[in-house]
Each structure stands twice: as C-alpha cells, then as structure tokens.
Design a protein around this motif. Structure first.
Motif, mmCIF file in Angstrom:
data_model
loop_
_atom_site.group_PDB
_atom_site.id
_atom_site.type_symbol
_atom_site.label_atom_id
_atom_site.label_comp_id
_atom_site.label_asym_id
_atom_site.label_seq_id
_atom_site.Cartn_x
_atom_site.Cartn_y
_atom_site.Cartn_z
ATOM 1 N N LEU A 140 12.789 29.029 -34.632
ATOM 2 C CA LEU A 140 12.418 28.207 -33.464
ATOM 3 C C LEU A 140 13.037 28.899 -32.216
ATOM 4 O O LEU A 140 12.363 29.172 -31.321
ATOM 5 N N GLU A 141 14.222 29.419 -32.657
ATOM 6 C CA GLU A 141 15.050 29.944 -31.336
ATOM 7 C C GLU A 141 14.475 31.465 -30.957
ATOM 8 O O GLU A 141 14.383 31.676 -29.968
ATOM 9 N N ALA A 142 13.910 32.045 -32.078
ATOM 10 C CA ALA A 142 13.485 33.333 -31.923
ATOM 11 C C ALA A 142 11.960 33.231 -31.518
ATOM 12 O O ALA A 142 11.575 34.228 -30.980
ATOM 13 N N ASN A 143 11.264 32.145 -31.577
ATOM 14 C CA ASN A 143 10.029 32.057 -31.011
ATOM 15 C C ASN A 143 9.652 31.201 -29.920
ATOM 16 O O ASN A 143 8.701 30.608 -29.782
ATOM 17 N N LYS A 144 10.777 30.759 -29.214
ATOM 18 C CA LYS A 144 10.658 30.091 -28.032
ATOM 19 C C LYS A 144 9.445 30.473 -27.170
ATOM 20 O O LYS A 144 9.087 31.654 -26.867
ATOM 21 N N GLY A 145 8.617 29.481 -26.803
ATOM 22 C CA GLY A 145 7.438 29.549 -25.948
ATOM 23 C C GLY A 145 6.159 29.702 -26.902
ATOM 24 O O GLY A 145 5.028 29.954 -26.323
ATOM 25 N N LYS A 146 6.256 30.225 -28.087
ATOM 26 C CA LYS A 146 5.029 30.241 -28.983
ATOM 27 C C LYS A 146 5.021 29.123 -29.913
ATOM 28 O O LYS A 146 4.078 29.329 -30.735
ATOM 29 N N ILE A 147 5.642 28.378 -29.973
ATOM 30 C CA ILE A 147 5.762 27.413 -31.071
ATOM 31 C C ILE A 147 4.727 26.173 -30.826
ATOM 32 O O ILE A 147 4.907 25.745 -29.903
ATOM 33 N N ASN A 148 3.840 25.700 -31.772
ATOM 34 C CA ASN A 148 3.070 24.707 -31.654
ATOM 35 C C ASN A 148 3.594 23.495 -32.438
ATOM 36 O O ASN A 148 3.581 23.520 -33.772
ATOM 37 N N MET A 173 8.489 22.949 -27.061
ATOM 38 C CA MET A 173 7.339 23.524 -27.675
ATOM 39 C C MET A 173 6.062 22.978 -27.220
ATOM 40 O O MET A 173 6.019 21.888 -26.443
ATOM 41 N N THR A 174 4.730 23.703 -27.676
ATOM 42 C CA THR A 174 3.651 23.082 -27.105
ATOM 43 C C THR A 174 3.169 21.968 -27.965
ATOM 44 O O THR A 174 3.022 22.461 -29.187
ATOM 45 N N THR A 175 3.041 20.846 -27.673
ATOM 46 C CA THR A 175 2.513 19.876 -28.463
ATOM 47 C C THR A 175 1.237 19.813 -28.580
ATOM 48 O O THR A 175 0.294 19.922 -27.496
ATOM 49 N N VAL A 176 0.518 19.709 -29.793
ATOM 50 C CA VAL A 176 -0.811 19.666 -29.814
ATOM 51 C C VAL A 176 -1.369 18.261 -30.402
ATOM 52 O O VAL A 176 -0.967 17.655 -31.492
ATOM 53 N N PRO A 177 -1.978 17.521 -29.496
ATOM 54 C CA PRO A 177 -2.338 15.954 -29.897
ATOM 55 C C PRO A 177 -3.642 15.881 -30.518
ATOM 56 O O PRO A 177 -4.451 16.637 -30.243
ATOM 57 N N TYR A 178 -3.542 14.949 -31.796
ATOM 58 C CA TYR A 178 -4.840 14.855 -32.622
ATOM 59 C C TYR A 178 -4.778 13.387 -32.301
ATOM 60 O O TYR A 178 -3.981 12.646 -31.907
ATOM 61 N N LYS A 179 -6.064 12.943 -33.256
ATOM 62 C CA LYS A 179 -6.281 11.382 -33.016
ATOM 63 C C LYS A 179 -5.830 10.641 -34.382
ATOM 64 O O LYS A 179 -5.597 9.548 -34.457
ATOM 65 N N GLY A 180 -4.980 11.448 -34.621
ATOM 66 C CA GLY A 180 -4.033 10.793 -35.892
ATOM 67 C C GLY A 180 -3.407 12.142 -36.725
ATOM 68 O O GLY A 180 -3.669 13.135 -36.449
ATOM 69 N N THR A 181 -2.428 11.829 -37.782
ATOM 70 C CA THR A 181 -1.989 12.902 -38.138
ATOM 71 C C THR A 181 -2.626 13.567 -39.426
ATOM 72 O O THR A 181 -2.148 14.501 -40.112
ATOM 73 N N ALA A 182 -3.903 12.772 -39.835
ATOM 74 C CA ALA A 182 -4.703 13.200 -40.843
ATOM 75 C C ALA A 182 -5.243 14.570 -40.428
ATOM 76 O O ALA A 182 -5.233 15.448 -41.019
#
Ligand code: ASP
Length: 322
Positions: A140-148, A173-182
């Motif tokens: 995560l440290e090494a990929n700052k700015g690229k994590i979803n 991190m870039t959060t990617v929202p869905y209608k649920g975690t399914a």
C-alpha cells in the motif's frame, strides 16, 4: 365518536392485529442481493415465518447510497407490518455522513430488536503481491495514489471500516462505491479493485476457497471460526484500538401498531434461538444476539449510543455527502 363506536373501532383494530399477517411480509434489505446483509436477511426470513402465521417473508433488495435508499423506503411505507427493514450499523453511521438524510433514524421507525453482531475482515484480490498484513502495508505504501478500495457506499459498514483503516494508516485510497458488497466482491474476484473491508458473512466462504487474500480482522480479539482463526487483528498488527464490529437490527415504519411490533419481535426472538439459524450464522463468523438488545426499546437506546459513538469519529474524518 360515541363510546360504543370507539370500543367497536378499537376491537376492529385489535382483531386485525391478531390476524396479522394474512399475506406475505416484505423485508427490505438496503443492499444488493447475495451480500452479507442479504444473507443474514434470507437466513432470518426462513425462520421468521414460523412466528408469522407461516406467511412468506419476501426479501426486497433496495441498494444504493450506503443503505439510505432502502431505509427511506421503509420509513415512508404504510405502517401495517407488511413492510419491515433489516439494516446494519448504517442506521447509526449514515446520520453523520449525509448532510441531508431522507429520514429521521430515531423518529421514523419502530425499533423491533437487534439480530446479530458481525466482525469484518480486510481482504484483497488474489493477485495482490502480498501474503500477510505486513506485506500488504508495504504494498500500500509503495502504491499510494493507485489503490482502489471497494465499499457499499457512504454510510455502509465497508465504508466505515475502510475509512478508519485509511485514516489509521494515513494512506488515501480511491474508494469505489457499489450498491452492496456482493457486486464489490465480484469485482474483487475479477481483480478490478484491490482491497475491501467486509463482513465475515460475505468473506468467509471466499477466504476458505482461497479466492481472496485475507489479511486481518477488525475486532480487538481474534475470531474462532476455523477459516478465520489464523488471521491477526488489526489492533495487534499495529493499528492500536482498531475495533469495528457491526450489527444488524429490525425496524418497522413509525406508527406500526404495538401488537404487530410485538408479534414480529416474538417471531424474531424465536428465530434467534433456532439451532439451524445459529449454526449458519456462527459458520460465517456472526454472533447471534441473546441479551436484552433483542428488545425494541433496548435496541433503540443502543442505536442512539452508536450514533453518539461513531458520529464524532466520522465527522473528524471530514466525510460528507449531500
Ligand atoms: N457489506 C455491505 C456494507 O458494507 C452491506 C451489504 O452489501 O450487505 O455495509
């Protein structure tokens, strides 16, 4: 109205309450089908019907906006016992996250009771080049700015857990929202997103099957469920005090007659003692509630305490949506 008419009207209300339910009952799940809230609801619905004149309990998935769309639908439904809500900790976290809420959590519902508590797990796509928590942090440290990081929208449990995790690590991190975690899980399995924090009720079978990488649990104590027992806690892994355990509860629209609320509560209490339900929940890492929080008034007090507990933490993180 004369006294006789009033007595007749009251008798009619009492009789219709006693006949409840005489048709299927809809249980709204404010997240997508196949996800953790949905799984709890479907397991519960099976046993709940026994206390509801054996009427079918239909699950209606109303996902979106971190659970607030489904909860709003129930808040505005007819208060006749035929539309109920099964929601999670989002009941208590959404008020701090949304500037404008489509309902008033404490005043628009009859509180039926609490169902279970569910820990969360930090998981990642199987192709991540990290095999334990320490390696994950390095990646995560090494990929700052690229994590979803996937979640079920602002106000969802996965959002709360992810928000606190990012804050604790000081990595955005870039959060990617869905209608649920399914649907979020589908994308994690497909490698479209990198990590997610989600309930064990959704992640245990994927962890057991080796389809996702599991790094840690969100509770202060390790879990006993076989597939999860080897996972360290985030607390012992360096994020001191990290503790997110979520819960589910049942609600009816405000104004639902007390006799109906009591009947649903009795059906729910019986369901929570059903050995098959308990076994299924435990296998997925959930703990069925047996204390006084299964009662509506106690659960209401608990939700209020949760609003007061999470509100300041969320506000401090500066997260808002309109
Ligand atoms: N796991 C979701 C959440 O993050 C809810 C769901 O999809 O059931 O709140």
């Amino acid at each position: 109205m004369t006294k006789t008419l009033l007595a007749l009207a009251m008798a009619a209300v009492a009789t219709s309450a006693l006949a409840y339910p005489d048709k299927p009952v809809t249980l709204v799940v404010p997240f997508a089908a196949g996800g953790p809230t949905d799984k709890v609801a479907r397991d519960l619905a099976e046993v709940l019907r026994k206390g509801l004149n054996n009427q079918t309990v239909i699950i209606e998935n109303v996902g979106g906006a971190g659970g607030t769309l489904g909860a709003a639908k129930v808040a505005k439904a007819a208060p006749d016992g035929y539309t109920l809500l099964l929601h999670h900790i989002g009941m208590a976290t959404s008020p701090a996250l949304y500037r404008k809420m489509p309902y008033d959590t404490m005043n628009d519902f009859e509180f039926i009771g609490m169902v279970n508590e569910v820990p969360m797990t930090l998981i990642g796509r199987s192709t991540l080049p990290a095999n334990n928590y320490a390696e994950l942090v390095k990646w995560l440290e090494a990929n700052k700015g690229k994590i979803n990081m996937a979640n079920a929208g602002l106000g969802a449990a996965s959002h709360l857990c992810g928000l606190l995790f990012q804050q604790a690590l000081k990595i955005d991190m870039t959060t990617v929202p869905y209608k649920g975690t399914a649907p979020a899980m589908t994308d994690l399995l497909g490698g479209q997103v990198d990590i997610m924090c989600d309930q064990t009720t959704n992640t245990t079978t994927q962890i057991e099957a080796g389809k996702v990488k599991a790094f840690a649990v969100s509770t202060p104590k390790r879990l006993t469920t076989p597939a999860l027992a080897k996972l360290p806690t985030l607390d012992e892994s360096g994020l001191k005090g990290f503790n997110v355990s979520i819960w589910h509860g049942m609600y009816a629209p405000k104004g639902t007659p007390k006799a109906i609320v009591d009947q649903v509560n009795a059906a729910m209490k019986a369901a929570l003692k059903d050995p098959e339900f308990i076994k299924r929940q435990e296998a997925l890492g959930a703990v069925v509630v047996t204390d006084s929080r299964v009662n509506g008034p106690e659960h209401k007090k608990f939700v209020e305490a949760e609003i007061n507990k999470w509100g300041p933490a969320i506000k401090a993180a500066g997260q808002y949506a309109d």
